[in-house]
Design a protein around this motif. Sequence first.
Motif, PDB file in Angstrom:
ATOM      1  N   LYS A  42       0.827  -1.207   0.000  1.00 30.67           N
ATOM      2  CA  LYS A  42       0.000   0.000   0.000  1.00 30.67           C
ATOM      3  C   LYS A  42       0.860   1.256   0.000  1.00 30.67           C
ATOM      4  CE  LYS A  42      -4.022   1.974   2.355  1.00 30.67           C
ATOM      5  NZ  LYS A  42      -4.978   1.815   3.490  1.00 30.67           N
ATOM      6  N   LYS A  43       1.978   1.221   0.725  1.00 28.70           N
ATOM      7  CA  LYS A  43       2.844   2.388   0.815  1.00 28.70           C
ATOM      8  C   LYS A  43       3.695   2.594  -0.435  1.00 28.70           C
ATOM      9  CE  LYS A  43       1.852   3.956   4.911  1.00 28.70           C
ATOM     10  NZ  LYS A  43       1.279   5.321   5.086  1.00 28.70           N
ATOM     11  N   THR A  44       3.969   1.528  -1.170  1.00 29.36           N
ATOM     12  CA  THR A  44       4.855   1.639  -2.333  1.00 29.36           C
ATOM     13  C   THR A  44       4.115   1.597  -3.661  1.00 29.36           C
ATOM     14  OG1 THR A  44       5.220  -0.772  -2.310  1.00 29.36           O
ATOM     15  CG2 THR A  44       6.790   0.593  -1.106  1.00 29.36           C
ATOM     16  N   TYR A  45       2.781   1.526  -3.622  1.00 27.11           N
ATOM     17  CA  TYR A  45       2.021   1.432  -4.869  1.00 27.11           C
ATOM     18  C   TYR A  45       2.161   2.721  -5.660  1.00 27.11           C
ATOM     19  CZ  TYR A  45      -1.808   0.621  -8.105  1.00 27.11           C
ATOM     20  OH  TYR A  45      -2.560   0.450  -9.239  1.00 27.11           O
ATOM     21  N   GLN A  46       2.462   2.590  -6.957  1.00 24.33           N
ATOM     22  CA  GLN A  46       2.680   3.751  -7.816  1.00 24.33           C
ATOM     23  C   GLN A  46       1.815   3.715  -9.067  1.00 24.33           C
ATOM     24  OE1 GLN A  46       6.961   3.733  -8.485  1.00 24.33           O
ATOM     25  NE2 GLN A  46       7.232   5.195  -6.821  1.00 24.33           N
ATOM     26  N   GLY A  47       0.852   2.819  -9.122  1.00 31.80           N
ATOM     27  CA  GLY A  47      -0.016   2.735 -10.286  1.00 31.80           C
ATOM     28  C   GLY A  47      -1.048   3.848 -10.316  1.00 31.80           C
ATOM     29  N   VAL A  48      -1.926   3.775 -11.297  1.00 35.99           N
ATOM     30  CA  VAL A  48      -2.951   4.800 -11.467  1.00 35.99           C
ATOM     31  C   VAL A  48      -4.090   4.601 -10.477  1.00 35.99           C
ATOM     32  CG1 VAL A  48      -4.588   5.822 -13.088  1.00 35.99           C
ATOM     33  CG2 VAL A  48      -2.359   5.043 -13.898  1.00 35.99           C
ATOM     34  N   MET A  49      -4.597   3.365 -10.390  1.00 34.03           N
ATOM     35  CA  MET A  49      -5.716   3.067  -9.496  1.00 34.03           C
ATOM     36  C   MET A  49      -5.314   1.938  -8.547  1.00 34.03           C
ATOM     37  SD  MET A  49      -9.030   3.292 -12.048  1.00 34.03           S
ATOM     38  CE  MET A  49     -10.138   3.066 -10.659  1.00 34.03           C
ATOM     39  N   TYR A  50      -5.391   2.233  -7.253  1.00 33.50           N
ATOM     40  CA  TYR A  50      -5.016   1.246  -6.244  1.00 33.50           C
ATOM     41  C   TYR A  50      -6.106   0.182  -6.106  1.00 33.50           C
ATOM     42  CZ  TYR A  50      -4.330  -0.733  -1.609  1.00 33.50           C
ATOM     43  OH  TYR A  50      -4.184  -1.597  -0.566  1.00 33.50           O
ATOM     44  N   SER A  51      -5.679  -1.074  -6.109  1.00 35.21           N
ATOM     45  CA  SER A  51      -6.608  -2.197  -5.992  1.00 35.21           C
ATOM     46  C   SER A  51      -6.480  -2.795  -4.594  1.00 35.21           C
ATOM     47  CB  SER A  51      -6.315  -3.252  -7.060  1.00 35.21           C
ATOM     48  OG  SER A  51      -7.126  -4.387  -6.883  1.00 35.21           O
ATOM     49  N   SER A  52      -7.490  -2.565  -3.751  1.00 34.44           N
ATOM     50  CA  SER A  52      -7.463  -3.112  -2.392  1.00 34.44           C
ATOM     51  C   SER A  52      -7.602  -4.629  -2.399  1.00 34.44           C
ATOM     52  CB  SER A  52      -8.580  -2.483  -1.553  1.00 34.44           C
ATOM     53  OG  SER A  52      -9.842  -2.747  -2.138  1.00 34.44           O
ATOM     54  N   SER A  53      -8.286  -5.169  -3.406  1.00 37.06           N
ATOM     55  CA  SER A  53      -8.467  -6.620  -3.479  1.00 37.06           C
ATOM     56  C   SER A  53      -7.137  -7.336  -3.683  1.00 37.06           C
ATOM     57  CB  SER A  53      -9.436  -6.975  -4.615  1.00 37.06           C
ATOM     58  OG  SER A  53      -8.933  -6.548  -5.861  1.00 37.06           O
ATOM     59  N   PHE A  54      -6.230  -6.728  -4.459  1.00 41.76           N
ATOM     60  CA  PHE A  54      -4.918  -7.347  -4.664  1.00 41.76           C
ATOM     61  C   PHE A  54      -4.115  -7.323  -3.368  1.00 41.76           C
ATOM     62  CE2 PHE A  54      -0.420  -7.272  -5.799  1.00 41.76           C
ATOM     63  CZ  PHE A  54      -0.337  -8.369  -6.641  1.00 41.76           C
ATOM     64  N   GLY A  55      -4.211  -6.229  -2.621  1.00 43.96           N
ATOM     65  CA  GLY A  55      -3.506  -6.154  -1.348  1.00 43.96           C
ATOM     66  C   GLY A  55      -4.006  -7.183  -0.360  1.00 43.96           C
ATOM     67  N   ILE A  56      -5.315  -7.362  -0.294  1.00 43.31           N
ATOM     68  CA  ILE A  56      -5.893  -8.367   0.608  1.00 43.31           C
ATOM     69  C   ILE A  56      -5.516  -9.776   0.152  1.00 43.31           C
ATOM     70  CG2 ILE A  56      -8.060  -9.319   1.490  1.00 43.31           C
ATOM     71  CD1 ILE A  56      -9.239  -6.515   1.277  1.00 43.31           C
ATOM     72  N   SER A  57      -5.418  -9.967  -1.157  1.00 40.24           N
ATOM     73  CA  SER A  57      -5.034 -11.290  -1.669  1.00 40.24           C
ATOM     74  C   SER A  57      -3.607 -11.651  -1.256  1.00 40.24           C
ATOM     75  CB  SER A  57      -5.163 -11.320  -3.196  1.00 40.24           C
ATOM     76  OG  SER A  57      -4.216 -10.464  -3.810  1.00 40.24           O
ATOM     77  N   LEU A  58      -2.738 -10.643  -1.083  1.00 45.11           N
ATOM     78  CA  LEU A  58      -1.379 -10.915  -0.602  1.00 45.11           C
ATOM     79  C   LEU A  58      -1.419 -11.464   0.822  1.00 45.11           C
ATOM     80  CD1 LEU A  58       0.486  -7.726  -1.889  1.00 45.11           C
ATOM     81  CD2 LEU A  58       0.620 -10.039  -2.841  1.00 45.11           C
ATOM     82  N   LEU A  59      -2.288 -10.880   1.642  1.00 44.39           N
ATOM     83  CA  LEU A  59      -2.470 -11.362   3.018  1.00 44.39           C
ATOM     84  C   LEU A  59      -3.002 -12.795   3.022  1.00 44.39           C
ATOM     85  CD1 LEU A  59      -2.693 -10.996   6.094  1.00 44.39           C
ATOM     86  CD2 LEU A  59      -4.874  -9.828   5.705  1.00 44.39           C
ATOM     87  N   ALA A  60      -4.031 -13.045   2.215  1.00 50.15           N
ATOM     88  CA  ALA A  60      -4.614 -14.387   2.157  1.00 50.15           C
ATOM     89  C   ALA A  60      -3.638 -15.393   1.558  1.00 50.15           C
ATOM     90  CB  ALA A  60      -5.905 -14.360   1.341  1.00 50.15           C
ATOM     91  N   LEU A  61      -2.865 -14.965   0.565  1.00 54.25           N
ATOM     92  CA  LEU A  61      -1.923 -15.879  -0.085  1.00 54.25           C
ATOM     93  C   LEU A  61      -0.846 -16.344   0.875  1.00 54.25           C
ATOM     94  CD1 LEU A  61      -1.158 -17.167  -2.800  1.00 54.25           C
ATOM     95  CD2 LEU A  61       0.228 -15.159  -3.284  1.00 54.25           C
ATOM     96  N   THR A  62      -0.378 -15.458   1.733  1.00 49.50           N
ATOM     97  CA  THR A  62       0.626 -15.844   2.729  1.00 49.50           C
ATOM     98  C   THR A  62       0.078 -16.901   3.680  1.00 49.50           C
ATOM     99  OG1 THR A  62       1.480 -13.577   2.640  1.00 49.50           O
ATOM    100  CG2 THR A  62       2.223 -14.957   4.451  1.00 49.50           C
ATOM    101  N   MET A  63      -1.147 -16.717   4.132  1.00 53.68           N
ATOM    102  CA  MET A  63      -1.746 -17.665   5.073  1.00 53.68           C
ATOM    103  C   MET A  63      -2.060 -18.993   4.397  1.00 53.68           C
ATOM    104  SD  MET A  63      -4.310 -15.039   7.079  1.00 53.68           S
ATOM    105  CE  MET A  63      -4.784 -16.280   8.278  1.00 53.68           C
ATOM    106  N   ILE A  64      -2.590 -18.944   3.181  1.00 59.54           N
ATOM    107  CA  ILE A  64      -2.946 -20.180   2.465  1.00 59.54           C
ATOM    108  C   ILE A  64      -1.693 -20.996   2.152  1.00 59.54           C
ATOM    109  CG2 ILE A  64      -3.894 -21.088   0.312  1.00 59.54           C
ATOM    110  CD1 ILE A  64      -5.818 -18.667   0.326  1.00 59.54           C
TER     111      ILE A  64
END
Length: 223
Positions: A42-64
């Motif tokens: 979230k702090k390093t995102y530099q794209g045009v539109m921030y996708s919160s779903s991708f950030g949450i998927s990183l959290l879920a991917l680590t746990m899975i």
Amino acid sequence: MTFNDIFKSSFLDNVTSVSILDMLLTIVLAFAVGLFIFFIYKKTYQGVMYSSSFGISLLALTMITSLVILAVTSNVVLSLGMVGALSIVRFRTAIKEPLDIVFLFWAIAAGIVLAAGMIPLAVIGSVIIGIILLVFVNRKSHIIPYIVVLTCADSEAEKKAVEYLKKHTNRCVTKSKSVRSGLIELNLEVRLKEDNTDFINELSAIENVNSAMLVSYNGDYMS
């Protein structure tokens, strides 16, 4: 076959193969590391539109990932079956930002290392990676590049506009040029001498210059 043999199942034998303490510890640590990865993304995102779903998927991917590796390391036979099952999975989602691949691989690697019991490696390594990303990704250049989009009515106006830009900027390079009937469109990369952008107003006032637009250049140019 006896009555007890009917209810005897290897599936039930695997219930206690991983202790409850190991499960809880792995899930909690994976959640903490995944949350840290999400924060860095979230702090390093530099794209045009921030996708919160991708950030949450990183959290879920680590746990899975940590749960899968925890199951694999507890049973050799299960590990062989898991390899075959996961080999048929295909992901078709396009990754537009190269840095997103880094975060995906980071989340998977952190889950694997945590489930393998290498907790210090996962925690300390994630902290170091996060600090490096925060320092280098958010590092701003002293000279910010811009793109000037010009539309001119004729070649004479184009020549005057380009000469004006070269005179009032440190650098002016033509990125693309398109010509249609009675219209010339130019995309030029410029480096400003100062933070003042008032020159774009004077540029648009040049005779036969239909429009002049200044946009930020993030380093990914598409012609």
